[in-house]
Scaffold this motif. Structure first.
Motif, short mmCIF file in Angstrom:
data_model
loop_
_atom_site.label_atom_id
_atom_site.label_comp_id
_atom_site.label_asym_id
_atom_site.label_seq_id
_atom_site.Cartn_x
_atom_site.Cartn_y
_atom_site.Cartn_z
N VAL A 155 71.85 73.96 64.02
CA VAL A 155 70.71 74.72 63.53
C VAL A 155 71.10 76.18 63.38
CG1 VAL A 155 68.30 75.34 63.97
CG2 VAL A 155 69.18 73.13 64.79
N PRO A 156 71.00 76.72 62.17
CA PRO A 156 71.36 78.13 61.98
C PRO A 156 70.39 79.06 62.72
CG PRO A 156 70.37 77.23 59.98
CD PRO A 156 70.50 76.09 60.95
N ILE A 157 70.93 80.20 63.16
CA ILE A 157 70.08 81.18 63.86
C ILE A 157 70.07 82.53 63.14
CG2 ILE A 157 70.26 80.10 66.12
CD1 ILE A 157 72.37 82.19 66.85
N GLY A 158 70.65 82.57 61.95
CA GLY A 158 70.64 83.81 61.18
C GLY A 158 71.72 84.80 61.57
N VAL A 159 72.75 84.32 62.26
CA VAL A 159 73.86 85.17 62.67
C VAL A 159 75.14 84.51 62.17
CG1 VAL A 159 75.15 86.11 64.62
CG2 VAL A 159 72.65 85.97 64.72
N GLY A 207 78.58 83.03 61.84
CA GLY A 207 79.56 82.51 62.78
C GLY A 207 78.99 81.95 64.07
N ALA A 208 77.67 81.89 64.18
CA ALA A 208 77.05 81.34 65.40
C ALA A 208 75.88 80.46 65.00
CB ALA A 208 76.58 82.47 66.31
N GLU A 263 73.48 74.13 72.91
CA GLU A 263 74.49 75.18 73.08
C GLU A 263 74.45 76.18 71.93
OE1 GLU A 263 78.73 73.74 71.49
OE2 GLU A 263 77.81 72.29 72.85
N ILE A 264 74.98 77.34 72.23
CA ILE A 264 75.30 78.31 71.19
C ILE A 264 76.77 78.10 70.89
CG2 ILE A 264 75.68 80.76 70.68
CD1 ILE A 264 72.77 80.09 70.52
N ASN A 280 85.26 81.08 65.95
CA ASN A 280 86.34 82.02 65.62
C ASN A 280 85.94 83.49 65.78
OD1 ASN A 280 89.00 82.47 64.94
ND2 ASN A 280 88.62 82.45 62.76
N ASP A 281 85.21 83.81 66.85
CA ASP A 281 84.80 85.20 67.08
C ASP A 281 84.60 85.43 68.58
OD1 ASP A 281 83.76 87.75 67.12
OD2 ASP A 281 82.36 87.40 65.48
#
Length: 122
Positions: A23-27, A29-30, A46-47, A51-52
């Motif tokens: 589920v995208p959270i608007g950030v 790469g996360a 989980e979050i 690669n960051d």
């Protein structure tokens, strides 16, 4: 691996007997990753940080505040991986029809709590 998109940006799939939803959270790469395993009797939220490691490090600085909101979490950032994750696992017999709806509700609520808690620091 099987996967489908069921809503804009969300990805649902099954891999190695584990069902998951990203589920995208608007950030960049996360995202929130929700998993469930009937065989291993758990659901997890989980979050996932791809690669960051700097994002993970920044979140880790706020570990106490985040865990105050969410409870104890598993913080994983291995040198051998490019990605990191922060997760919470709930043991649950997903075959039990008496508790399945309650477990599903907790899983959804946990994703909402994760979004709120982590967005403060991303």
């Amino acid at each position: 691996m099987t996967f489908v998109r069921n809503q804009p940006g969300a990805l649902i799939g099954i891999e190695k007997g584990i069902a998951y939803q990203n589920v995208p959270i608007g950030v960049k790469g996360a995202y929130i990753k929700q998993t469930m395993s009937v065989k291993d009797a758990y659901v997890a939220t989980e979050i996932f940080i791809g690669n960051d490691k700097a994002k993970y490090t920044e979140l880790y600085k706020h570990k106490d505040e985040i865990e105050k909101e969410l409870g104890t979490l598993i913080w994983q950032c291995l040198d051998s991986n490019k990605s990191c994750n922060i997760r919470q696992v709930i043991d649950s017999d997903l075959k039990d029809k008496e508790t399945y709806n309650q477990t599903a509700k907790k899983h959804i609520e946990l994703a909402e709590k994760f979004r709120k808690a982590f967005k403060l620091y991303l």
